[in-house]
Motif scaffolding. Sequence first.
Motif, PDB file in Angstrom:
ATOM      1  N   PHE A 106      44.221  39.208  43.925  1.00 47.18           N
ATOM      2  CA  PHE A 106      43.755  40.417  44.333  1.00 47.18           C
ATOM      3  C   PHE A 106      42.201  40.555  43.908  1.00 47.18           C
ATOM      4  CE2 PHE A 106      48.376  41.576  43.275  1.00 47.18           C
ATOM      5  CZ  PHE A 106      48.807  41.497  44.622  1.00 47.18           C
ATOM      6  N   VAL A 107      41.641  39.768  43.097  1.00 45.16           N
ATOM      7  CA  VAL A 107      40.308  39.980  42.780  1.00 45.16           C
ATOM      8  C   VAL A 107      39.485  38.688  42.679  1.00 45.16           C
ATOM      9  CG1 VAL A 107      40.404  42.204  41.333  1.00 45.16           C
ATOM     10  CG2 VAL A 107      40.638  39.905  40.207  1.00 45.16           C
ATOM     11  N   THR A 108      38.263  38.531  42.911  1.00 51.08           N
ATOM     12  CA  THR A 108      37.638  37.453  42.906  1.00 51.08           C
ATOM     13  C   THR A 108      36.439  37.688  41.627  1.00 51.08           C
ATOM     14  OG1 THR A 108      35.982  38.159  44.549  1.00 51.08           O
ATOM     15  CG2 THR A 108      37.907  36.567  45.275  1.00 51.08           C
ATOM     16  N   THR A 109      36.020  36.490  41.212  1.00 54.03           N
ATOM     17  CA  THR A 109      35.022  36.763  40.200  1.00 54.03           C
ATOM     18  C   THR A 109      33.614  35.986  40.406  1.00 54.03           C
ATOM     19  OG1 THR A 109      35.904  34.457  38.880  1.00 54.03           O
ATOM     20  CG2 THR A 109      36.740  36.938  38.280  1.00 54.03           C
ATOM     21  N   GLU A 110      32.673  36.311  39.963  1.00 57.09           N
ATOM     22  CA  GLU A 110      31.317  35.650  39.926  1.00 57.09           C
ATOM     23  C   GLU A 110      30.765  36.161  38.324  1.00 57.09           C
ATOM     24  OE1 GLU A 110      28.392  37.573  42.378  1.00 57.09           O
ATOM     25  OE2 GLU A 110      30.121  39.236  43.270  1.00 57.09           O
ATOM     26  N   THR A 111      30.118  34.873  37.947  1.00 58.22           N
ATOM     27  CA  THR A 111      29.688  34.918  36.527  1.00 58.22           C
ATOM     28  C   THR A 111      28.164  35.085  36.684  1.00 58.22           C
ATOM     29  OG1 THR A 111      31.293  33.525  35.871  1.00 58.22           O
ATOM     30  CG2 THR A 111      29.151  33.722  34.407  1.00 58.22           C
ATOM     31  N   GLU A 112      27.691  35.909  35.789  1.00 56.63           N
ATOM     32  CA  GLU A 112      26.108  36.143  35.923  1.00 56.63           C
ATOM     33  C   GLU A 112      25.816  36.161  34.502  1.00 56.63           C
ATOM     34  OE1 GLU A 112      23.735  40.122  36.814  1.00 56.63           O
ATOM     35  OE2 GLU A 112      24.814  39.460  38.727  1.00 56.63           O
ATOM     36  N   PHE A 113      24.384  35.489  34.468  1.00 54.96           N
ATOM     37  CA  PHE A 113      23.746  35.457  32.956  1.00 54.96           C
ATOM     38  C   PHE A 113      22.941  36.785  32.741  1.00 54.96           C
ATOM     39  CE2 PHE A 113      26.042  31.451  32.812  1.00 54.96           C
ATOM     40  CZ  PHE A 113      26.458  31.562  31.340  1.00 54.96           C
ATOM     41  N   ILE A 114      23.043  37.328  31.717  1.00 54.82           N
ATOM     42  CA  ILE A 114      22.182  38.403  31.231  1.00 54.82           C
ATOM     43  C   ILE A 114      21.316  37.867  30.071  1.00 54.82           C
ATOM     44  CG2 ILE A 114      21.515  40.878  30.631  1.00 54.82           C
ATOM     45  CD1 ILE A 114      22.920  40.554  33.467  1.00 54.82           C
TER      46      ILE A 114
ATOM     47  N   ARG B 189      28.480  37.448  31.897  1.00 55.93           N
ATOM     48  CA  ARG B 189      28.950  38.737  32.461  1.00 55.93           C
ATOM     49  C   ARG B 189      29.687  38.277  33.525  1.00 55.93           C
ATOM     50  NH1 ARG B 189      24.984  43.643  33.755  1.00 55.93           N
ATOM     51  NH2 ARG B 189      24.757  43.838  31.216  1.00 55.93           N
ATOM     52  N   LYS B 190      30.840  38.853  33.466  1.00 56.43           N
ATOM     53  CA  LYS B 190      31.795  38.364  34.776  1.00 56.43           C
ATOM     54  C   LYS B 190      32.402  39.568  35.499  1.00 56.43           C
ATOM     55  CE  LYS B 190      36.070  35.249  34.788  1.00 56.43           C
ATOM     56  NZ  LYS B 190      37.140  34.890  33.973  1.00 56.43           N
ATOM     57  N   TYR B 191      31.730  39.337  36.866  1.00 56.77           N
ATOM     58  CA  TYR B 191      31.924  40.198  37.680  1.00 56.77           C
ATOM     59  C   TYR B 191      33.264  40.263  38.449  1.00 56.77           C
ATOM     60  CZ  TYR B 191      27.426  42.676  37.186  1.00 56.77           C
ATOM     61  OH  TYR B 191      26.330  43.388  36.552  1.00 56.77           O
ATOM     62  N   TYR B 192      34.064  41.207  38.512  1.00 54.77           N
ATOM     63  CA  TYR B 192      35.220  41.192  39.394  1.00 54.77           C
ATOM     64  C   TYR B 192      34.953  42.178  40.724  1.00 54.77           C
ATOM     65  CZ  TYR B 192      37.540  39.447  35.379  1.00 54.77           C
ATOM     66  OH  TYR B 192      37.601  38.765  34.455  1.00 54.77           O
ATOM     67  N   SER B 193      35.539  41.579  41.738  1.00 53.64           N
ATOM     68  CA  SER B 193      35.586  42.331  43.038  1.00 53.64           C
ATOM     69  C   SER B 193      36.848  42.311  43.783  1.00 53.64           C
ATOM     70  CB  SER B 193      34.458  41.539  44.030  1.00 53.64           C
ATOM     71  OG  SER B 193      33.255  41.553  43.316  1.00 53.64           O
ATOM     72  N   LEU B 194      37.087  43.096  44.501  1.00 56.08           N
ATOM     73  CA  LEU B 194      38.549  43.230  45.283  1.00 56.08           C
ATOM     74  C   LEU B 194      38.581  42.217  46.486  1.00 56.08           C
ATOM     75  CD1 LEU B 194      39.627  46.784  45.732  1.00 56.08           C
ATOM     76  CD2 LEU B 194      40.455  45.233  43.894  1.00 56.08           C
ATOM     77  N   SER B 195      39.525  41.414  46.580  1.00 55.86           N
ATOM     78  CA  SER B 195      39.699  40.493  47.804  1.00 55.86           C
ATOM     79  C   SER B 195      40.420  41.526  48.696  1.00 55.86           C
ATOM     80  CB  SER B 195      40.867  39.353  47.325  1.00 55.86           C
ATOM     81  OG  SER B 195      42.092  39.966  47.284  1.00 55.86           O
TER      82      SER B 195
END
Lengths: 113, 113
Positions: free
Chosen positions: A62-70, A75-81
């Motif tokens: 139901f969600v996909t993730t993308e990791t970002e570095f601050i 930091r792990k972002y979640y978005s709806l599929s």
Amino acid sequence: MNYSSELLKGTLKTIVLKLLADNKKMYGYEITQRVKGLTLNKIQITEGALYPTLHSLEADGFVTTETEFIGKRVRKYYSLSPTGKTKTKEKVSELADFMETMKFLLDIKTKTT
Amino acid sequence: MNYSSELLKGTLKTIVLKLLADNKKMYGYEITQRVKGLTLNKIQITEGALYPTLHSLEADGFVTTETEFIGKRVRKYYSLSPTGKTKTKEKVSELADFMETMKFLLDIKTKTT
DNA sequence: TCATATACATTTGTTTCTTATGTATCTTTG
DNA sequence: CAAAGATACATAAGAAACAAATGTATATGA
């Protein structure tokens, strides 16, 4: 003040999905703070509840993730599929329906005796 | 149709208390049928959920019981105690408040991105 | 520098329900 | 009149969804 803990049960997943539907992408800590702010501290999502929920939503697709570095911090972002968006509508409307039913139940003044 | 099972969690005790507040005295089976009827089968309270809840309310002193015999079959009536009446008001208003908060959360259209 | 905030995660409870099982009586229907 | 379904209680075992505690690590502000 905050609600007795049992009330959140069953609604957390819907809250998270709805937030993601409204905000494109969010990370875990952001979700806790957003809910805290929006509800004036009435609802405080614990980490022990949130992260397993997010992982479960991801496992279900139901969600996909993308990791970002601050800096050095992840930091792990979640978005709806797409299926997540459908699921969100279902869950939100089910909860809305349930709340209508509960409102009715709590207002009744039926007398039988 | 009925709601996904997790939604009832946390609300059952409040439902029972509210029914007792409106009906002076009720017995277990009657409560399940009343809720079923009032919600058009949307909420079906299972016995495994109801009886422990009633016993818990009794142990906490929120309800008192009286046993009646219908023929040879026992029937156990539950009534609110004074503290139970106070507790009912608290639980009902807390749930009403929670539902307001949830309604707000589900309707938000905040944009941050 | 030291507390607090940010940010992830997991483990170990606890609560609250579902499902299953058990006992027994009463009523309806073929 | 037998069997199914409804009435009526109860408990036990298991699952689900949380809270609380713990762990790791970085960043910030006083």
